[in-house]
Design a protein around this motif. Structure first.
Motif, PDB file in Angstrom:
ATOM      1  N   ARG A   1      -4.658 130.362 -26.534  1.00 13.93           N
ATOM      2  CA  ARG A   1      -5.243 129.336 -25.546  1.00 13.93           C
ATOM      3  C   ARG A   1      -4.118 129.455 -24.287  1.00 13.93           C
ATOM      4  O   ARG A   1      -4.742 129.367 -23.398  1.00 13.93           O
TER       5      ARG A   1
ATOM      6  N   SER B   1      -5.155 132.186 -22.147  1.00 14.20           N
ATOM      7  CA  SER B   1      -6.501 132.688 -22.314  1.00 14.20           C
ATOM      8  C   SER B   1      -6.910 133.084 -21.078  1.00 14.20           C
ATOM      9  O   SER B   1      -7.758 134.125 -21.080  1.00 14.20           O
TER      10      SER B   1
ATOM     11  N   ARG C   1      -8.477 136.940 -21.462  1.00 17.05           N
ATOM     12  CA  ARG C   1      -9.673 137.216 -21.086  1.00 17.05           C
ATOM     13  C   ARG C   1      -9.982 138.386 -19.998  1.00 17.05           C
ATOM     14  O   ARG C   1     -10.958 139.027 -20.277  1.00 17.05           O
ATOM     15  N   SER C   2      -9.073 138.326 -19.287  1.00 20.83           N
ATOM     16  CA  SER C   2      -8.996 139.548 -18.085  1.00 20.83           C
ATOM     17  C   SER C   2      -8.920 140.902 -19.057  1.00 20.83           C
ATOM     18  O   SER C   2      -9.472 141.768 -18.666  1.00 20.83           O
TER      19      SER C   2
ATOM     20  N   LEU D   1      -9.591 141.505 -21.987  1.00 16.65           N
ATOM     21  CA  LEU D   1     -10.827 141.824 -22.806  1.00 16.65           C
ATOM     22  C   LEU D   1     -12.217 142.021 -21.704  1.00 16.65           C
ATOM     23  O   LEU D   1     -13.001 143.020 -22.201  1.00 16.65           O
ATOM     24  N   ARG D   2     -12.159 141.565 -20.768  1.00 14.20           N
ATOM     25  CA  ARG D   2     -13.357 141.818 -19.800  1.00 14.20           C
ATOM     26  C   ARG D   2     -13.029 143.253 -19.250  1.00 14.20           C
ATOM     27  O   ARG D   2     -14.082 143.996 -19.211  1.00 14.20           O
TER      28      ARG D   2
ATOM     29  N   VAL E   1      -9.214 135.212 -30.560  1.00 15.88           N
ATOM     30  CA  VAL E   1      -9.492 136.489 -29.508  1.00 15.88           C
ATOM     31  C   VAL E   1     -10.587 137.228 -29.860  1.00 15.88           C
ATOM     32  O   VAL E   1     -11.375 137.667 -28.808  1.00 15.88           O
TER      33      VAL E   1
ATOM     34  N   TRP F   1     -13.600 135.546 -28.267  1.00 13.48           N
ATOM     35  CA  TRP F   1     -13.718 135.806 -26.736  1.00 13.48           C
ATOM     36  C   TRP F   1     -14.269 137.015 -26.449  1.00 13.48           C
ATOM     37  O   TRP F   1     -15.027 137.124 -25.733  1.00 13.48           O
ATOM     38  N   TYR F   2     -13.742 138.247 -27.120  1.00 10.94           N
ATOM     39  CA  TYR F   2     -14.260 139.691 -26.810  1.00 10.94           C
ATOM     40  C   TYR F   2     -15.801 139.585 -27.139  1.00 10.94           C
ATOM     41  O   TYR F   2     -16.392 140.163 -26.321  1.00 10.94           O
TER      42      TYR F   2
ATOM     43  N   GLU G   1     -17.934 137.071 -27.002  1.00  8.63           N
ATOM     44  CA  GLU G   1     -18.508 136.297 -25.830  1.00  8.63           C
ATOM     45  C   GLU G   1     -18.533 136.983 -24.495  1.00  8.63           C
ATOM     46  O   GLU G   1     -19.751 136.797 -23.892  1.00  8.63           O
ATOM     47  N   LEU G   2     -17.703 137.813 -24.351  1.00 10.80           N
ATOM     48  CA  LEU G   2     -17.653 138.431 -23.129  1.00 10.80           C
ATOM     49  C   LEU G   2     -18.372 139.983 -23.331  1.00 10.80           C
ATOM     50  O   LEU G   2     -18.557 140.410 -22.204  1.00 10.80           O
TER      51      LEU G   2
END
Ligand SMILES: [Zn+2]
Ligand SMILES: [Zn+2]
Length: 269
Positions: A173, A176, A180-181, A183-184, A213, A216-217, A219-220
């Motif tokens: 976190r 994060s 997230r960048s 992963l996106r 993580v 998050w992947y 979710e994205l």
């Protein structure tokens, strides 16, 4: 299956391709992905070691002797933004089942570090705050994800391997936005995400990356997850695959992936 294995075709591998194939048959694995190291920087310990003629020959011979196990020919490139053109040219000279992009090397103001080797890694962590050290790694990883060079992003948070000893347990976190960048970018590039179980055998005591993580992947919009042990000897072949599968299910994925001829293939859970 185990999609991240190093044989003696890698500078740091301790078992032959044939030994892995025989062990896979004994253990009932259906597939192994050899991810031999391809390093492009003369400072890297594996630089100049890979011999593609030998890799082809040893794999060919193991395929003949152990037809029951699918033996995939992959490559783990040490991604470096400054060497992207060179890496791209080199990759185009061979047919791969898949290409794994990993960040092992971080350049910083007055030095460089292999984040996977204690010697240079400890010097790096010793002279940087947690935030500085981890950010430099994630920035390079973002460039790797955007490069379009690879099918799969390797051991996403490897930086915690030796970072844990300096800064304590890794808390995703805290990074994060950066993670997230990455992963996106991977999702946009259609890249898979590897769950590398070697972290369970090392200081972090959790895979690269762990559950949060992975969520998050998903979710994205990420769907492609591969599982690899990063074994450097047959004793670690398939290590912690059941734990990784539990994690994939817990994160909400319905299948895991592998690649053949650079095409993604699915195994339902
Ligand atoms: Zn690696
Ligand atoms: Zn590896």
């Amino acid at each position: 299956m185990d999609l991240h294995v190093h044989s003696t075709c890698s500078s740091d591998g301790g078992s032959s391709i044939m030994d892995y194939a025989l062990q896979a048959r004994r253990a009932g694995l259906t597939a192994i992905g050899f991810c031999e190291h391809a390093d492009f920087d003369p400072r890297d310990q594996g630089y100049g070691y890979l011999d593609m003629v030998r890799y082809d020959q040893e794999l060919h011979s193991a395929r003949e002797h152990v037809p029951e196990v699918l033996l995939l020919q992959a490559i783990e490139i040490t991604y470096q933004a400054g060497l992207e053109g060179q890496i791209r040219d080199w990759l185009s000279g061979h047919a791969w089942d898949y290409v794994l992009a990993s960040v092992h090397l971080v350049d910083y103001e007055d030095g460089w570090a292999l984040v996977s080797e204690p010697g240079t890694a400890n010097a790096y962590y010793g002279t940087h705050t947690c935030r500085q050290a981890y950010l430099a790694y994630f920035e390079e990883l973002l460039r790797a994800a955007r490069s379009g060079l690879a099918d799969v992003l390797g051991h996403l948070d490897l930086v915690k391997r030796y970072g844990t000893a300096h800064y304590g347990p890794f808390e995703p976190r805290t990074f994060s936005a950066e993670i997230r960048s990455v992963l996106r970018a991977a999702v946009e590039a259609g890249m898979g995400l590897e769950i590398n179980t070697s972290g369970l055998r090392q200081a972090p005591g959790e895979p690269y990356p762990a559950l949060e993580v992975l969520r998050w992947y998903l979710e994205l919009g990420g769907q492609i997850v591969t599982i690899g042990s990063d074994a450097h000897r047959v004793q670690d072949l398939g290590a912690s695959t059941p734990e990784a599968l539990d994690l994939v299910r817990a994160a909400g994925f319905r299948a895991v992936a592998y690649y053949q001829d650079r095409q993604v293939r699915w195994v339902d859970l």
